[in-house]
Every structure is written in C-alpha cells, then in structure tokens.
Scaffold this motif. Structure first.
Motif, short mmCIF file in Angstrom:
data_model
loop_
_atom_site.label_atom_id
_atom_site.label_comp_id
_atom_site.label_asym_id
_atom_site.label_seq_id
_atom_site.Cartn_x
_atom_site.Cartn_y
_atom_site.Cartn_z
N LEU A 50 0.82 -1.22 0.00
CA LEU A 50 0.00 0.00 0.00
C LEU A 50 0.85 1.26 0.00
O LEU A 50 0.37 2.33 -0.38
CB LEU A 50 -0.98 0.01 1.18
CG LEU A 50 -0.42 0.12 2.59
CD1 LEU A 50 -0.35 1.56 3.05
CD2 LEU A 50 -1.34 -0.64 3.53
N PHE A 51 2.14 1.15 0.37
CA PHE A 51 3.03 2.31 0.34
C PHE A 51 3.48 2.66 -1.07
O PHE A 51 3.83 3.80 -1.36
CB PHE A 51 4.26 2.09 1.23
CG PHE A 51 3.93 2.05 2.69
CD1 PHE A 51 3.60 3.20 3.37
CD2 PHE A 51 3.94 0.85 3.39
CE1 PHE A 51 3.30 3.18 4.73
CE2 PHE A 51 3.64 0.81 4.72
CZ PHE A 51 3.31 1.97 5.40
N GLY A 52 3.53 1.68 -1.97
CA GLY A 52 3.92 1.92 -3.35
C GLY A 52 5.38 2.31 -3.53
O GLY A 52 5.76 2.81 -4.59
N GLY A 53 6.19 2.10 -2.53
CA GLY A 53 7.62 2.43 -2.59
C GLY A 53 8.18 2.50 -1.19
O GLY A 53 7.45 2.43 -0.20
N LEU A 54 9.50 2.62 -1.10
CA LEU A 54 10.19 2.64 0.18
C LEU A 54 9.61 3.74 1.07
O LEU A 54 9.44 4.88 0.65
CB LEU A 54 11.69 2.86 -0.03
CG LEU A 54 12.58 2.68 1.19
CD1 LEU A 54 12.55 1.21 1.67
CD2 LEU A 54 14.00 3.11 0.87
N ALA A 55 9.33 3.38 2.33
CA ALA A 55 8.78 4.32 3.30
C ALA A 55 9.47 4.10 4.64
O ALA A 55 9.75 2.97 5.03
CB ALA A 55 7.28 4.11 3.45
#
Length: 148
Positions: A50-55
């Motif tokens: 659900l973040f769609g990329g590094l968080a």
C-alpha cells in the motif's frame, strides 16, 4: 539557545525546528535494526504494498521528530522529559529525500498538583515534509521544572 522554565511557556506559543533530509540508507538502516518489514527495507518489495515504494518506519519518523524537537528553539530546562502521549498519528509516509521540519504548539501549561517544583506542558508537535504535508502528529505531556 536559551532554556525555558514552565513559566516561560504559554498556550498558543509556536516553536520551530531546523530541517533534516531523510536518506534511503537511513530508512533501511533503521528498519534493519528496529522494524524489518519489506516496505521499509527494499524499494522494489515496497512497490507491491500500500506504500507503493520505500517508506520510513513510523517509529523512525518518531525518532527523527525527537531529534528535531531536541534541536529546536523549544528547549525546556533539564531537557525534554515525557510524561505520556495523548496522540500519535502518521497521516502519510516519510519517503527517501523528504526534508522534515517540526512545528511545536503549546496547548496547555499547568502546575503539578503533587510536585510544586514542576508542571506539565501539553504540546502538539507536527512533523512536516518539504511540501508542508503532515507526516506525523504527536501530543505529548512533558514534565517541565518551575523557576526557583
């Protein structure tokens, strides 16, 4: 910077911090040690979440907020001593390259009922990114010494 006693704070005061930039290396290093989930460790793996990329981990954001708070103009005498947390929210993730800053708003200042040499200060600490988007809000209760 000058340290402040309880009497130096009043509801409505706003304090600000410097800025710091979050690197992908810092996000990954923190996650490896304290929150080893794929969306904090690997950009490719995070794309499918659900973040769609590094968080950054929310706890990493909280640690960065503490660093900003300690280095800010807020500065209670004796340091920032927590007496609890009323609110903690992460409305959006911190991403690699984000530049964070902190705004501290004093909400309440009251004398301690049981310890006359100190009081309690409630503040809303809002962490923002370079687009002025809120990435974290905390409302701690802080123990602050009284003057004399």
């Amino acid at each position: 910077m000058e340290e402040r006693y309880l009497e130096d704070f009043a509801p409505g005061q706003i304090f600000r911090s410097d800025r710091l930039t979050v690197t992908p290396e810092a996000i990954i290093a923190y996650a490896r040690e304290y929150d080893p989930q794929p969306f904090h460790l690997d950009d490719a793996a995070a794309r499918g979440t659900l973040f769609g990329g590094l968080a950054a981990s929310g706890w990493h954001t909280a640690s960065l907020t503490m660093k900003l708070l300690v280095g800010s103009e807020f500065r209670p005498v004796g340091g920032i001593i927590g007496g609890g947390m009323e609110e903690l929210a992460w409305p959006r993730p911190v991403r690699p390259g984000d530049e964070l800053r902190l705004e501290i708003e004093v909400l309440e200042v009251r004398l301690s009922q049981s310890k006359p040499r100190q009081g309690v200060l409630r503040a809303r600490c809002t962490t923002l990114n370079q687009r002025d988007e809120v990435v974290q809000v905390i409302v701690p209760k802080l123990v602050v010494p009284r003057r004399g």
